[in-house]
Motif scaffolding. Structure first.
Motif, PDB file in Angstrom:
ATOM      1  N   LYS A 124      -5.297  -7.086  -0.109  1.00 49.00           N
ATOM      2  CA  LYS A 124      -5.973  -6.389  -1.357  1.00 49.00           C
ATOM      3  C   LYS A 124      -7.147  -6.356  -1.280  1.00 49.00           C
ATOM      4  N   ASN A 125      -7.475  -7.825  -1.355  1.00 43.55           N
ATOM      5  CA  ASN A 125      -8.914  -8.289  -1.721  1.00 43.55           C
ATOM      6  C   ASN A 125      -9.663  -8.133  -0.358  1.00 43.55           C
ATOM      7  N   TYR A 163      -8.921   3.529   3.750  1.00 44.38           N
ATOM      8  CA  TYR A 163      -9.709   3.519   2.389  1.00 44.38           C
ATOM      9  C   TYR A 163     -10.892   4.418   2.158  1.00 44.38           C
ATOM     10  N   GLU A 195     -11.268   7.340  -0.379  1.00 45.06           N
ATOM     11  CA  GLU A 195     -12.257   7.306  -1.456  1.00 45.06           C
ATOM     12  C   GLU A 195     -13.132   8.585  -1.483  1.00 45.06           C
ATOM     13  N   GLY A 230      -9.958  -3.992  -0.562  1.00 48.43           N
ATOM     14  CA  GLY A 230     -10.431  -3.190  -1.668  1.00 48.43           C
ATOM     15  C   GLY A 230      -9.707  -2.272  -2.284  1.00 48.43           C
ATOM     16  N   GLY A 231      -9.796  -1.409  -3.240  1.00 47.70           N
ATOM     17  CA  GLY A 231      -8.916  -0.299  -3.586  1.00 47.70           C
ATOM     18  C   GLY A 231      -7.937  -0.962  -4.744  1.00 47.70           C
ATOM     19  N   SER A 232      -7.370   0.134  -5.483  1.00 45.51           N
ATOM     20  CA  SER A 232      -6.507   0.143  -6.383  1.00 45.51           C
ATOM     21  C   SER A 232      -5.081  -0.138  -5.846  1.00 45.51           C
ATOM     22  N   ARG A 275      -9.082  -0.536   5.959  1.00 48.34           N
ATOM     23  CA  ARG A 275     -10.248  -0.321   5.594  1.00 48.34           C
ATOM     24  C   ARG A 275     -10.883   1.151   5.768  1.00 48.34           C
TER      25      ARG A 275
END
Length: 114
Positions: A34-35, A94, A98, A38-40, A91
């Motif tokens: 997750k780190n 994501y 986004e 990124g992202g929720s 990535r």
């Protein structure tokens, strides 16, 4: 969601002596992925993302288990190609995710000029 039995199956482990250790490795692997991406949490729960996320977590947790000793007689260079390639894919997904979310908030209707 990755479970202990999946890791044990991947590592050909029997018994439950290391279950709590593996569970901790899964938690750490989840946070790492997750780190790194990124992202929720909503992003990682998406049906197109979750299989990639789960495989990255499973691979990384298994790697943590296999290389859990900090001291060795020889120098090790661990390179988890599976995790690295999946994180790269996540990535990219994501970025698209986004971008699509941002475009939903843009008013594209034609308005008359004053």
């Amino acid at each position: 969601m990755v479970i202990v039995d999946q890791i044990k199956q991947a590592l050909y482990l029997d018994g439950d002596e290391d279950d709590s250790l593996i569970k901790n490795y899964i938690t750490v692997a989840e946070q790492f992925v997750k780190n790194a991406v990124g992202g929720s949490d909503k992003f990682f729960e998406d049906k197109t993302v979750q299989p990639l996320y789960d495989m990255a977590v499973q691979s990384l947790a298994a790697t943590y288990y296999q290389y859990r000793l900090a001291l060795t007689d020889t120098q090790l260079f661990t390179n988890n190609a599976t995790v690295n390639s999946i994180i790269g894919q996540l990535r990219g997904v994501y970025e698209t995710y986004e971008g699509d979310s941002a475009n939903e908030n843009i008013d594209t209707s034609i308005k008359p000029s004053d």
